[in-house]
Design a protein around this motif. Structure first.
Motif, PDB file in Angstrom:
ATOM      1  N   ARG A   9      -9.794 -85.628  -9.417  1.00  0.00           N
ATOM      2  CA  ARG A   9      -9.665 -86.898  -8.686  1.00  0.00           C
ATOM      3  C   ARG A   9      -8.341 -86.983  -7.929  1.00  0.00           C
ATOM      4  O   ARG A   9      -8.019 -88.026  -7.354  1.00  0.00           O
ATOM      5  CB  ARG A   9      -9.768 -88.069  -9.674  1.00  0.00           C
ATOM      6  N   GLY A  12     -14.951 -86.608 -10.213  1.00  0.00           N
ATOM      7  CA  GLY A  12     -14.215 -86.880  -8.991  1.00  0.00           C
ATOM      8  C   GLY A  12     -15.022 -87.517  -7.880  1.00  0.00           C
ATOM      9  O   GLY A  12     -14.471 -87.867  -6.839  1.00  0.00           O
ATOM     10  N   SER A  69     -12.921 -94.598 -14.954  1.00  0.00           N
ATOM     11  CA  SER A  69     -12.842 -93.514 -13.978  1.00  0.00           C
ATOM     12  C   SER A  69     -14.152 -92.737 -13.971  1.00  0.00           C
ATOM     13  O   SER A  69     -15.017 -92.967 -13.145  1.00  0.00           O
ATOM     14  CB  SER A  69     -11.658 -92.591 -14.283  1.00  0.00           C
ATOM     15  N   GLY A  80      -8.975 -93.178 -10.065  1.00  0.00           N
ATOM     16  CA  GLY A  80      -9.435 -91.919  -9.495  1.00  0.00           C
ATOM     17  C   GLY A  80     -10.114 -92.074  -8.150  1.00  0.00           C
ATOM     18  O   GLY A  80     -10.956 -91.264  -7.773  1.00  0.00           O
ATOM     19  N   GLU A 108     -18.852 -92.477 -11.970  1.00  0.00           N
ATOM     20  CA  GLU A 108     -18.981 -91.285 -11.127  1.00  0.00           C
ATOM     21  C   GLU A 108     -20.356 -90.646 -11.268  1.00  0.00           C
ATOM     22  O   GLU A 108     -20.993 -90.749 -12.315  1.00  0.00           O
ATOM     23  CB  GLU A 108     -17.909 -90.257 -11.492  1.00  0.00           C
TER      24      GLU A 108
END
Length: 212
Positions: free
Chosen positions: A37, A195, A187, A9, A191
């Protein structure tokens, strides 16, 4: 043999540079518009160029057409195709032949019976990625959900494999210890918001994985 690391991502140069600095093995670019993402081939092109010779580039697709995949491959100079939809073994084999690239197939897991599905892809893909099964109607991945890693305790397969889903800096060591996975894919676990990759979390994740 050290567990390999994929940071998925990635959509910004700072996240890519963080993954490279942390010695991750793969950078994942998501070519699936509904995902927070997602990148377009045009957006991925400079990332792919920046990554060249420094980290392997994986393109994630969900039931994409040959044309869509071809555009992304050409723009980002992808090294690997990751299929995250309902692609059949036949479809995976066709894509591997057409593009001449390794193909990974994500297998959604909620119970032991789901692991058996990986055998259907033997000979058609280069790696199966066991990921948490998401609720009906939800995005296929990147949800921060995990499955029962004990299902993979002692797992052996003729096809290379890895795990994804709900893995982060606080539990990647446990994930590797329980499953002895050859590859971990993260992913949302690195974060600060959907995203938005956190460079410090990327560094910490890779350190934790390498130390296990």
């Amino acid at each position: 043999m050290a567990t390999r690391i994929k940071i998925c991502g990635i959509s910004k140069a700072d996240a890519l540079e963080a993954a490279i600095a942390a010695r991750a093995d793969y950078a994942g670019f998501v070519f699936y518009p509904p995902s927070p993402r997602a990148v377009t081939p045009r957006e991925a092109a400079p990332l792919g160029e920046r990554a060249a010779g420094r980290i392997s580039r994986v393109g994630l697709f969900v039931d994409a057409t040959d044309e869509e995949i071809g555009e992304a491959v050409a723009a980002a100079k992808l090294d690997v195709l990751q299929l995250h939809g309902k692609e059949t073994p036949e479809r995976a084999a066709t894509l591997r032949s057409r593009f001449g690239l390794p193909v990974w197939k994500a297998i959604a897991v909620s119970g032991a019976s789901d692991l058996a599905k990986s055998s259907e892809y033997a000979g058609a893909v280069d790696l199966t990625l066991f990921d948490a099964k998401t609720p009906k109607g939800a995005l296929p991945g990147g949800m921060g959900l995990r499955f029962d890693w004990d299902l993979l305790r002692g797992y052996r397969s003729a096809t290379e494999w890895g795990i994804a889903g709900g893995i982060g800096t606080d539990n990647v060591a446990e994930a590797i210890s329980v499953t002895n996975a050859p590859l971990v894919d993260v992913s949302s676990g690195v974060e600060s918001a959907p995203g938005v990759k956190d460079t410090d979390k990327i560094a910490a994740f890779c350190r934790a994985a390498r130390a296990t």
